[in-house]
Design an enzyme around this catalytic site. Structure first.
Site, PDB file in Angstrom:
ATOM      1  N   GLU A 115      -6.023  -3.789 -11.154  1.00  0.00           N
ATOM      2  CA  GLU A 115      -6.271  -3.971  -9.717  1.00  0.00           C
ATOM      3  C   GLU A 115      -6.203  -2.618  -9.021  1.00  0.00           C
ATOM      4  O   GLU A 115      -5.433  -1.758  -9.436  1.00  0.00           O
ATOM      5  CB  GLU A 115      -5.193  -4.881  -9.099  1.00  0.00           C
ATOM      6  CG  GLU A 115      -5.204  -6.285  -9.646  1.00  0.00           C
ATOM      7  CD  GLU A 115      -4.011  -7.111  -9.162  1.00  0.00           C
ATOM      8  OE1 GLU A 115      -3.359  -6.730  -8.167  1.00  0.00           O
ATOM      9  OE2 GLU A 115      -3.726  -8.126  -9.811  1.00  0.00           O
ATOM     10  N   LYS A 117      -4.814   0.041  -6.671  1.00  0.00           N
ATOM     11  CA  LYS A 117      -3.513   0.200  -6.021  1.00  0.00           C
ATOM     12  C   LYS A 117      -3.767   0.735  -4.623  1.00  0.00           C
ATOM     13  O   LYS A 117      -4.032   1.911  -4.418  1.00  0.00           O
ATOM     14  CB  LYS A 117      -2.613   1.147  -6.808  1.00  0.00           C
ATOM     15  CG  LYS A 117      -1.220   1.256  -6.206  1.00  0.00           C
ATOM     16  CD  LYS A 117      -0.267   1.881  -7.203  1.00  0.00           C
ATOM     17  CE  LYS A 117       1.087   2.238  -6.653  1.00  0.00           C
ATOM     18  NZ  LYS A 117       1.357   2.154  -5.256  1.00  0.00           N
ATOM     19  N   ASP A 119      -3.275   2.017  -0.995  1.00  0.00           N
ATOM     20  CA  ASP A 119      -2.221   2.857  -0.428  1.00  0.00           C
ATOM     21  C   ASP A 119      -1.867   2.323   0.952  1.00  0.00           C
ATOM     22  O   ASP A 119      -2.339   2.807   1.963  1.00  0.00           O
ATOM     23  CB  ASP A 119      -2.707   4.305  -0.354  1.00  0.00           C
ATOM     24  CG  ASP A 119      -1.539   5.254  -0.204  1.00  0.00           C
ATOM     25  OD1 ASP A 119      -0.384   4.793  -0.309  1.00  0.00           O
ATOM     26  OD2 ASP A 119      -1.782   6.445   0.026  1.00  0.00           O
ATOM     27  N   TYR A 229      -4.963  -7.168   1.934  1.00  0.00           N
ATOM     28  CA  TYR A 229      -5.349  -7.732   0.651  1.00  0.00           C
ATOM     29  C   TYR A 229      -4.120  -8.367   0.036  1.00  0.00           C
ATOM     30  O   TYR A 229      -3.027  -7.823   0.169  1.00  0.00           O
ATOM     31  CB  TYR A 229      -5.867  -6.642  -0.305  1.00  0.00           C
ATOM     32  CG  TYR A 229      -7.350  -6.426  -0.218  1.00  0.00           C
ATOM     33  CD1 TYR A 229      -8.219  -7.492  -0.059  1.00  0.00           C
ATOM     34  CD2 TYR A 229      -7.900  -5.147  -0.313  1.00  0.00           C
ATOM     35  CE1 TYR A 229      -9.581  -7.299   0.024  1.00  0.00           C
ATOM     36  CE2 TYR A 229      -9.266  -4.939  -0.233  1.00  0.00           C
ATOM     37  CZ  TYR A 229     -10.100  -6.024  -0.059  1.00  0.00           C
ATOM     38  OH  TYR A 229     -11.437  -5.834   0.019  1.00  0.00           O
ATOM     39  N   LYS A 319      -1.386   6.066 -11.950  1.00  0.00           N
ATOM     40  CA  LYS A 319      -1.777   6.844 -10.773  1.00  0.00           C
ATOM     41  C   LYS A 319      -3.027   7.690 -11.014  1.00  0.00           C
ATOM     42  O   LYS A 319      -3.266   8.162 -12.117  1.00  0.00           O
ATOM     43  CB  LYS A 319      -0.624   7.781 -10.362  1.00  0.00           C
ATOM     44  CG  LYS A 319       0.620   7.066  -9.876  1.00  0.00           C
ATOM     45  CD  LYS A 319       0.399   6.526  -8.477  1.00  0.00           C
ATOM     46  CE  LYS A 319       1.662   6.012  -7.831  1.00  0.00           C
ATOM     47  NZ  LYS A 319       2.332   6.945  -6.964  1.00  0.00           N
ATOM     48  N   CYS A 413     -13.710  35.817  20.940  1.00  0.00           N
ATOM     49  CA  CYS A 413     -14.479  35.162  19.882  1.00  0.00           C
ATOM     50  C   CYS A 413     -14.522  36.074  18.656  1.00  0.00           C
ATOM     51  O   CYS A 413     -14.845  37.257  18.782  1.00  0.00           O
ATOM     52  CB  CYS A 413     -15.889  34.886  20.376  1.00  0.00           C
ATOM     53  SG  CYS A 413     -17.030  34.411  19.063  1.00  0.00           S
ATOM     54  N   CYS A 416     -18.513  37.417  18.412  1.00  0.00           N
ATOM     55  CA  CYS A 416     -19.154  38.279  19.418  1.00  0.00           C
ATOM     56  C   CYS A 416     -18.151  39.067  20.252  1.00  0.00           C
ATOM     57  O   CYS A 416     -18.549  39.859  21.104  1.00  0.00           O
ATOM     58  CB  CYS A 416     -20.072  37.452  20.316  1.00  0.00           C
ATOM     59  SG  CYS A 416     -19.162  36.334  21.397  1.00  0.00           S
ATOM     60  N   CYS A 431     -15.840  29.746  22.862  1.00  0.00           N
ATOM     61  CA  CYS A 431     -16.543  30.995  23.133  1.00  0.00           C
ATOM     62  C   CYS A 431     -17.651  30.599  24.087  1.00  0.00           C
ATOM     63  O   CYS A 431     -18.481  29.751  23.765  1.00  0.00           O
ATOM     64  CB  CYS A 431     -17.137  31.564  21.840  1.00  0.00           C
ATOM     65  SG  CYS A 431     -18.370  32.842  22.184  1.00  0.00           S
ATOM     66  N   CYS A 436     -23.882  34.296  21.855  1.00  0.00           N
ATOM     67  CA  CYS A 436     -23.096  34.551  20.640  1.00  0.00           C
ATOM     68  C   CYS A 436     -23.942  34.162  19.424  1.00  0.00           C
ATOM     69  O   CYS A 436     -24.410  33.018  19.327  1.00  0.00           O
ATOM     70  CB  CYS A 436     -21.807  33.723  20.683  1.00  0.00           C
ATOM     71  SG  CYS A 436     -20.858  33.787  19.150  1.00  0.00           S
TER      72      CYS A 436
HETATM   73  S1  IVH Z   1       2.102  -5.455  -7.719  1.00  0.00           S
HETATM   74  C1  IVH Z   1       5.753  -7.216  -9.192  1.00  0.00           C
HETATM   75  N1  IVH Z   1      -0.381  -4.921  -7.050  1.00  0.00           N
HETATM   76  O1  IVH Z   1       2.290  -0.485  -4.863  1.00  0.00           O
HETATM   77  C2  IVH Z   1       4.668  -6.789  -8.327  1.00  0.00           C
HETATM   78  N2  IVH Z   1       1.362  -3.671  -6.025  1.00  0.00           N
HETATM   79  O2  IVH Z   1       4.123   1.383  -6.192  1.00  0.00           O
HETATM   80  C3  IVH Z   1       4.724  -5.371  -7.971  1.00  0.00           C
HETATM   81  N3  IVH Z   1       0.571  -2.041  -4.385  1.00  0.00           N
HETATM   82  O3  IVH Z   1       5.286  -1.954  -3.794  1.00  0.00           O
HETATM   83  C4  IVH Z   1       3.635  -4.946  -7.093  1.00  0.00           C
HETATM   84  N4  IVH Z   1      -1.566  -2.490  -4.576  1.00  0.00           N
HETATM   85  O4  IVH Z   1       3.239  -2.109  -2.230  1.00  0.00           O
HETATM   86  C5  IVH Z   1       0.919  -4.619  -6.871  1.00  0.00           C
HETATM   87  N5  IVH Z   1      -2.613  -4.590  -6.532  1.00  0.00           N
HETATM   88  C6  IVH Z   1      -1.323  -4.291  -6.339  1.00  0.00           C
HETATM   89  C7  IVH Z   1      -0.908  -3.301  -5.431  1.00  0.00           C
HETATM   90  C8  IVH Z   1       0.456  -3.011  -5.297  1.00  0.00           C
HETATM   91  C9  IVH Z   1      -0.666  -1.750  -3.962  1.00  0.00           C
HETATM   92  C10 IVH Z   1       1.787  -1.383  -3.891  1.00  0.00           C
HETATM   93  C11 IVH Z   1       2.921  -2.322  -3.586  1.00  0.00           C
HETATM   94  C12 IVH Z   1       4.055  -1.871  -4.437  1.00  0.00           C
HETATM   95  C13 IVH Z   1       3.679  -0.451  -4.731  1.00  0.00           C
HETATM   96  C14 IVH Z   1       4.356   0.021  -5.999  1.00  0.00           C
END
Ligand code: IVH
Length: 675
Positions: A115, A117, A119, A229, A319, A413, A416, A431, A436
């Protein structure tokens, strides 16, 4: 390293991590990236593993997450809201797989769900009999903060499930976990609105999302378009899907927003392939992701694998390479834009950010440098996100040696050498020398660009050559260029010269709106240019329009109106216009459509203020105009009605002061219908 030195290092790491933790969670002002934080924490953890006798109860490894603040009501989660361990490369990921495979033989056969991740900010949503009753932040994983009122403002959050007609009936009690975040485009738009209103510019989407969700006033949250989400069921009574993949599908069927990018992978190799693909395409996603979450698909197996500390063994955050790094600031340069605006940029020790070598980054404006107290010689935190220009977030104060030098903005500037000027109420310095050379080059670049007059074959290099050779002293000179002129310029042969002359000729067919936009008047982008071209038939009419007349256009405020009249009052610009006219480039816009239907609002002026319950600004304006009324931006004695919505400001005060009739949306509709 001797034990003594190692112990000292451990204490330094702990102290630094504590400070960064506070900056991140309490101040919402991090100075290092999440990835660097995680690295330091991993290093501390490694030392503590070697020397468990050195672990103190207040070590940063002994807690995760932040404490809930006192301002919100506390909510105890129905189960621990877990976190995730990190993998920083393929080696880490394989090590994780082998670790869990050793614990349970089913791991070798399980599938995985990958999935994105996101932010953002973790939240837990509680539904009773399908109704959204409470939403809370993660907090310390056990107790979070009640942010129900704020979450209700999220458009994508279902207030009742099934949100989709015909969807399955939800369990009587359901707790769902998800992530709240900003789409990149919404975050940029928010910052544009902030800039236009002279407000604060937000640096990171994640921190802004956190701040927005924890607003005590939900109307502030409502005005900022947060997205959602979901990805997990935390607790529920009743039978639930047996796999993560089915869970995502089930949540989708209930009507929750679920990331469409998620994938079912047959084994670790497919996970690695998906990662390689996402790493390349993540810039194109509409939201920011900092990695991929890899989850064991079989939820029974996941449960059996258990938890280490706060991290479930069955999932890991794989990551992406950092897009935020720290590097040395060697100096500060200044660019001159087409309107003469001076923009400072950072000259950096080259550094790799997400696979790209970055040498320069924007510093936004001079106020930003002063506010953040950025000094030459500082270590600075730099971010690159999507296809935006890399930018400096701020200095790493902890890394200061004292040898850094404060920055003094230039008085003249840099191109010029003419004095620079500050415009009241704006952060930018300009400027103001219209001759210029740098401004001229930028101006022509804008004039010929694809979004304005689209003159093909006139790149920045050629523009510079034409300016340097003295062949073009303003944009209108392009139309008097001859074949002989171009043949003098290096790199031009017959064919290239002819092609360019043809595309310059062709540009004379562009519309009035395109030409107005191309002129590069401060504050006049394509939208404002279109508004102007709708009201004025040609540049003669616009040039002679008064400030008030321009200001009357809904969507154009006094400062843009002033910039426009200012531009037309300058002799140098009048010469440009005369040359364009002489060259036969003088577009006319179509007259407005003859009014159709009854015109009960004819001769009446309306002002709209605040947010109306169902009509957008534009719709209300269209309604009024379709009935022959005029919509103006400011209240005066000439105003017939003020249409008032929620959060109406000074315009309502002014209306009351002048005794002007106010209407709410309903009254406006009634008036329209009655007419
Ligand atoms: S699962 C047991 N799925 O990432 C479940 N977390 O670094 C643990 N996060 O605290 C989390 N997208 O806030 C899960 N698809 C995703 C995620 C996700 C973002 C965040 C979440 C978690 C943090 C951990």
């Amino acid at each position: 390293m001797s034990d003594e030195a190692l112990r000292k290092h451990l204490e330094e790491l702990s102290a630094a991590l504590r400070e960064h933790n506070y900056r991140y969670h309490v101040l919402d002002e991090p100075v290092i990236s999440d990835i660097e934080y995680d690295r330091m924490l991993a290093e501390l953890r490694a030392i503590e593993e070697e020397h468990p006798e050195w672990i103190t109860t207040d070590s940063p490894t002994q807690r995760t997450g932040s404490q809930p603040s006192a301002r919100f009501v506390k909510v105890t989660h129905p189960a621990s809201i877990l976190s995730l361990a990190n993998a920083f490369g393929e080696t880490d990921l394989r090590a994780w797989f082998e670790r869990i495979a050793r614990l349970d033989e089913r791991v070798a056969r399980t599938r995985f769900v990958a999935e994105p991740k996101l932010d953002g900010l973790s939240i837990v949503l509680h539904y009773q009999d399908g109704l959204f009753v409470q939403g809370a932040t993660r907090g310390n994983g056990e107790v979070g903060e009640d942010v129900t009122a704020n979450l209700r403002t999220l458009r994508s959050l279902p207030l009742r499930i099934p949100a989709k007609p015909g969807g399955p009936q939800p369990p009587a009690d359901l707790y769902v976990r998800g992530e709240v975040f900003f789409y990149k485009a919404d975050f940029e738009a928010l910052n544009k609105r902030q800039a236009a209103a002279g407000g604060q510019i937000y640096q990171t989407a994640r921190n802004t999302a956190a701040g927005t969700l924890r607003q005590l006033d939900p109307s502030i949250t409502a005005a900022r378009p947060l997205a959602l989400y979901v990805y997990n069921i935390v607790a529920a009574d009743g039978r639930l899907p047996a796999t993560q993949w089915e869970t995502l599908d089930y949540l989708r069927q209930l009507g929750f927003p679920v990331a469409a990018e998620s994938r079912l992978c047959a084994g670790l190799d497919e996970v690695l392939a998906a990662y390689a693909e996402w790493k390349e395409t993540r810039d194109q996603l509409p939201y920011e992701v900092d990695g991929m979450v890899v989850k064991v698909d079989d939820l029974g197996l996941s449960d059996d694998l258990g938890v280490v500390g706060k991290d479930p063994r069955a999932a890991i955050a794989y990551k992406f390479p950092a897009i935020e790094v720290t590097t040395q600031l060697h100096g500060i340069g200044v660019n001159v834009g087409r309107t003469g605006v001076l923009t400072p940029y950072a000259m950096l020790e080259p550094v790799e950010i997400g696979g790209v070598i970055v040498r320069q980054a924007t510093l936004h404006n001079f106020d930003f440098i002063a506010e953040k107290d950025i000094r030459v010689g500082d270590r600075v935190l730099v971010k690159r996100a999507g296809d935006v220009i890399p930018y400096v977030i701020g200095p790493v104060l902890a890394a200061r040696s004292g040898a850094e030098t404060p920055y003094v903005p230039p008085q003249v500037c840099p191109v010029c050498q003419q004095p620079v000027e500050h415009i009241e109420g704006e952060v930018a310095w300009y400027c103001i020398n219209s001759a210029c050379p740098e401004q001229l080059v930028r101006n022509i670049e804008h004039f010929v660009s694809r979004s304005t007059l689209d003159i093909v074959g006139l790149g920045i290099k050629i523009v510079e050559q034409l300016v340097q050779a003295g062949l073009v002293k303003d944009v209108a000179d392009l139309y008097s260029l001859t074949r002989e002129d171009l043949l003098q310029v290096e790199g031009f042969a017959d064919k290239k010269a002819d092609n360019l002359l043809v595309s310059i000729q062709t540009s004379k067919t562009r519309s009035l709106a395109q030409l107005i936009y191309a002129l590069g008047i401060r504050g006049v982008g394509d939208v404002v240019a279109q508004m102007l071209a709708r009201k004025y038939r040609n540049l003669d009419q616009l040039a002679t329009a008064g400030m008030d007349d321009i200001d009357d256009i809904e969507g154009i405020g006094p400062s843009i109106a002033e910039a426009i009249t200012d531009w037309f009052s300058k002799p140098a610009n009048q010469r440009v216009l005369a040359k364009l006219k002489a060259a036969g480039f003088w577009p006319q816009s179509a007259p407005p459509k003859a009014p159709s239907g009854p015109q009960p609002f004819a001769g009446q002026t309306f002002v709209i203020t605040g947010t109306l319950p169902s009509l957008s600004r534009k719709e209300a304006q269209q309604l009024i105009e379709s009935l022959g009324g005029k919509v103006s931006g400011s209240v005066s004695a000439k105003t017939s009605y003020v249409v008032v919505g929620e959060d109406a400001g000074s315009k309502l005060d002014k209306a009351r002061e002048l005794g002007i009739t106010t209407l709410d949306e309903e009254a406006l509709k009634a008036l329209a219908g009655a007419g």
